[in-house]
Design a protein around this motif. Structure first.
Motif, mmCIF file in Angstrom:
data_model
loop_
_atom_site.group_PDB
_atom_site.id
_atom_site.type_symbol
_atom_site.label_atom_id
_atom_site.label_comp_id
_atom_site.label_asym_id
_atom_site.label_seq_id
_atom_site.Cartn_x
_atom_site.Cartn_y
_atom_site.Cartn_z
ATOM 1 N N CYS A 571 -14.918 51.398 63.138
ATOM 2 C CA CYS A 571 -16.193 50.663 63.428
ATOM 3 C C CYS A 571 -16.323 50.273 64.882
ATOM 4 C CB CYS A 571 -16.090 49.345 62.593
ATOM 5 S SG CYS A 571 -17.221 49.600 61.161
ATOM 6 N N HIS A 572 -15.328 49.719 65.381
ATOM 7 C CA HIS A 572 -15.771 49.048 66.612
ATOM 8 C C HIS A 572 -14.937 49.755 68.022
ATOM 9 C CE1 HIS A 572 -18.017 45.960 64.836
ATOM 10 N NE2 HIS A 572 -17.061 45.885 63.961
ATOM 11 N N GLN A 573 -14.178 50.733 67.764
ATOM 12 C CA GLN A 573 -13.343 51.302 68.577
ATOM 13 C C GLN A 573 -13.687 52.641 69.034
ATOM 14 O OE1 GLN A 573 -9.609 51.353 66.762
ATOM 15 N NE2 GLN A 573 -9.140 49.220 67.597
ATOM 16 N N LYS A 692 -24.436 55.148 68.272
ATOM 17 C CA LYS A 692 -25.135 54.154 68.668
ATOM 18 C C LYS A 692 -26.849 54.284 68.641
ATOM 19 C CE LYS A 692 -23.119 50.591 70.694
ATOM 20 N NZ LYS A 692 -21.939 50.501 71.594
#
Ligand code: HEM
Length: 728
Positions: A571-573, A692
């Motif tokens: 998810c966030h990396q 994104k």
């Protein structure tokens, strides 16, 4: 050069060796001459080779040197007529003087070839006017090629004018032939009539028209054929000489020093200028002969010669072969490692690069450079690709969902930075002027395109005179300067490199080491590195822009790509190398995009030895052109070829196709060295952007709405994209 006129292939060559081959092997005239068929189909100049052979054999004896020498007095007589005309018009400007000369050369031709006294055919000059009309209409056929189609031609106004001129023209020649016939009938049948009219008792041959008339008596030639041969012979014999004489006079009028030399020669060879020259004196006018020859070099009365090849002619390296059969393509790309001479256009400043060099240099360099693209080295680039893709994402965030026009230059800055870091180990910000490489490359490409458009600039002679060449050299030098700066930076940090074996295997440090061992020169490194930095950064930048546009058009494909990216990456990396390798659908999207818009639209090679690709043998010295775009859209291989469908690259589908039916990176040992590098870097950037943003291509419903420049590379001209941040 070659071009197609409808279904006719025209090949133009100005290489004397080719011309020799063509003129000796192809005796058939080009079908273009058929445009004159209804005036003189069977004349020696226009006829098919079988008729031509027979007629030429009959006509040749009428041009033996004894007969031609006997024409001297006639030439003197009609030249005197021209002199008389000029005397009367002394000092007045002459417009269309060629016509005055033509009338006299026409009369001389009637007397020498047809054995007819010109004044008997009062309206004879109508044939000149009519022929000028034919020529005018023939030129129109060049400009308006649809007039070459029979039924359109017959409906056109030109046809009516042509028919009227034809009637006039033929009427004159019918009279000329009838006159010659009358003379023949009135003489005894030994052909002696020739001698009586023109009074050349010692001749042992027959003049052109009387000879043909005699042959018609024994049915060797028809009366219609005689008429046509006569039309052509008289016109050919008079117009060409008139045009050339006129041109020589123009040249003498322009160059008074040459005129003076001609005059001095005349005075010395013919001391009594008021007397007619003898044929022996004329044959001594060497300087005048040189003036005529030089005039015909600069301004030949027949500026091009058209022939038709019934069978293959091997003219060496100028033969272009285009094949879209994957089996041929495989043979060509595996056997011909030499690039086509076309690449010489890039040579000036980049002779010894992988892309352009002859096979001997290429083999050495490719062997040296290959290790810098091995998997271990490539894998070490992943983090760098992620860094610059993140920068790209940051830029797209700053657009705030607004429309962007042509993203390529921005992407290019990021791919150039990642190229510098991956291939040279240098932090790009240390090279302040690095983006000059982008403007320099654009300049180089612009000049290459200009050279293709102004094709005379492809010849060394004009290219060396052209101001573009200087600009071209300056642009390459800008690139070289950046590489020099990088090398200087590198020498400062070299201690650090040597302790990291993978980093020291990267392109520039590796070549530098080889340079220290004298295996490659500094000059060659500059050239290779300039080319490599362009090849790595521009190609990927353009392709990424095209892929983003495709995703912006096909939202369902984008959605599938997005789903894959979010399911595979955490998810966030930032994505890891292992995750990127699992993005199979994204990879298929990239491949399908490169199928429809292959960045390099054609490949060019040449062969040093014969190549057999059943049922063909390509002789040594061919130029091969492989139209990648055509291969990629062959409906036999790619059902519904214009449909954008990434699943064509599912493994089962790939297995059904020939391996040379898809060639975005070329094939064989001289393929793109950056294939894996390019796929890795593009996958990372696409994945990070798709994750994104929601992408939209403004005003496009299909990839066919994309306009591309199609010259050296396929480049989109009109992509307008919007990047809307995804909320989840
Ligand atoms: C989308 C990306 C790319 C595409 C579509 C592409 C396509 C091609 C093609 C078709 C050729 C053969 C050209 C010819 O024979 O005329 C080629 C050659 C070459 N490419 Fe790429 N390329 C890409 C990316 C790269 C990258 C990333 C690099 C370097 C890192 C690179 C370096 C080269 C070099 C050096 C050659 C000459 C190879 C030789 O002749 O040995 N390319 N490329």
């Amino acid at each position: 050069m070659k071009c197609w006129a409808g279904s006719q292939l025209y090949v133009a060559s100005s290489r004397p060796a080719d011309v020799d081959k063509i003129l000796t092997t192809c005796l058939n005239k080009s079908p273009f001459y058929e445009t004159l068929d209804d005036v003189m189909k069977d004349a020696i100049a226009t006829s098919k080779v079988n008729v031509w052979k027979k007629h030429r054999k009959m006509i040749s004896p009428s041009f033996n040197s004894k007969i031609v020498n006997s024409f001297h007095d006639v030439f003197v007589k009609y030249s005197t007529e021209i002199v008389k005309f000029v005397n009367e018009a002394e000092g007045r400007e002459q417009v269309n003087f060629v016509l005055v000369i033509w009338q006299q050369t026409f009369d001389a031709a009637l007397e020498t070839l047809a054995n007819v006294k010109p004044h008997v055919i009062e309206e004879r000059y109508n044939a000149i006017t009519a022929f000028m009309k034919f020529e005018e209409i023939l030129i129109q056929k060049f400009y308006k090629p649809w007039l070459l189609i029979g039924f359109i031609w017959k409906l056109s106004n030109f046809y009516k004018v042509h028919q009227t001129a034809r009637q006039t023209f033929r009427a004159v020649f019918e009279k000329i032939v009838a006159e010659a016939h009358k003379a023949y009938e009135s003489e005894d049948r030994n052909g002696r009539y020739v001698f009586i009219v023109i009074n050349r008792p010692q001749l042992d041959g027959k003049l052109f028209l009387p000879n043909l008339i005699q042959l018609s008596q024994v049915k060797q030639i028809t009366l219609e054929q005689i008429l046509e041969e006569t039309c052509f012979m008289i016109i050919a014999g008079s117009e060409t000489t008139a045009i050339t004489v006129n041109m020589v006079l123009i040249i003498l009028g322009i160059y008074p020093d040459i005129q003076e030399k001609v005059y001095q020669e005349l005075v010395s060879v013919l001391p009594h200028l008021e007397k007619d020259p003898t044929s022996e004196e004329i044959s001594r006018l060497d300087y005048l002969e040189r003036v005529i020859k030089e005039t015909m070099r600069l301004s030949p009365a027949v500026p091009f010669i058209l022939r038709y090849a019934d069978e293959d002619i091997n003219c060496g390296s100028q033969l272009y072969i285009i094949s879209t059969r994957p089996t041929d393509v495989e043979k060509i790309l595996t056997n011909c490692l030499n690039k086509s001479p076309f690449y010489n256009t890039i040579h000036d400043e980049a002779k010894n690069t992988l892309l352009t060099s002859p096979v001997s240099v290429w083999k050495e360099h490719r062997k040296m450079i290959n290790p810098s693209f091995n998997p271990k080295v490539l894998n070490s680039f992943h983090d760098i690709f992620v860094d610059y893709s993140r920068k790209m994402v940051e830029f797209l965030e700053s657009t705030d969902g607004k429309e962007t026009t042509d993203l390529t230059p921005i992407i290019w800055q990021n791919t150039l930075d990642s190229t510098i870091e991956t291939l040279t180990n240098i932090k790009p910000h240390l090279i302040k002027e690095r983006y000059n490489a982008i403007s320099a490359t654009m300049k180089i490409e612009e000049i290459l395109i200009q050279r293709l458009r102004k094709f005379w600039l492809l010849t060394d002679f004009f290219w060396k005179l052209s101001s573009l060449r200087k600009e071209y050299q300056q642009a390459w030098q800008k690139g070289h300067k950046i590489i020099e700066n990088i090398l200087a930076e590198q020498s400062r940090s070299s201690e650090f490199e040597s302790v990291n074996p993978i980093r020291s295997q990267r392109f520039l440090p590796h070549l530098n080491k080889l340079n220290q061992n004298k295996l490659i020169t500094h000059e060659d490194i500059l050239e290779e590195a300039s080319l490599m930095s362009i090849a790595a950064s521009e190609t990927t930048a353009i392709t990424i822009n095209i892929i983003l546009t495709f995703l912006g058009i096909y939202s369902d494909v984008q959605e599938k790509a997005y789903q894959e990216v979010v399911s595979v990456t955490s998810c966030h990396q930032d994505p890891t190398l292992e995750e990127i390798n699992r993005l199979e659908y994204v990879e298929r999207v990239i491949k399908e995009t490169l199928r429809l818009i292959p960045l390099v639209p054609f490949l060019m090679r040449s062969n040093e030895a014969d190549i057999t690709s059943d049922p063909f043998v390509f002789p040594a010295g061919c130029n091969f052109l492989i139209p990648v775009v055509t291969l990629h859209r062959d409906p036999e291989v790619w059902p519904d070829p214009e449909k954008f469908d990434p699943d064509r690259f599912l493994p089962d589908e790939v297995a059904k196709r020939h391996r040379c039916s898809y060639l975005p990176f070329s094939f064989g040992s001289r393929n793109c060295i950056g294939l894996k590098y390019g796929m890795m870097s593009m996958k990372v950037m696409i994945a990070m952007i798709v994750k994104k943003f929601k992408i939209r291509a403004v005003g496009m419903k299909s990839w066919k709405d994309m306009e591309c420049d199609f010259l050296i590379m396929l480049k989109p001209k009109n992509s307008h994209l919007m990047f809307e941040k995804r909320t989840n």
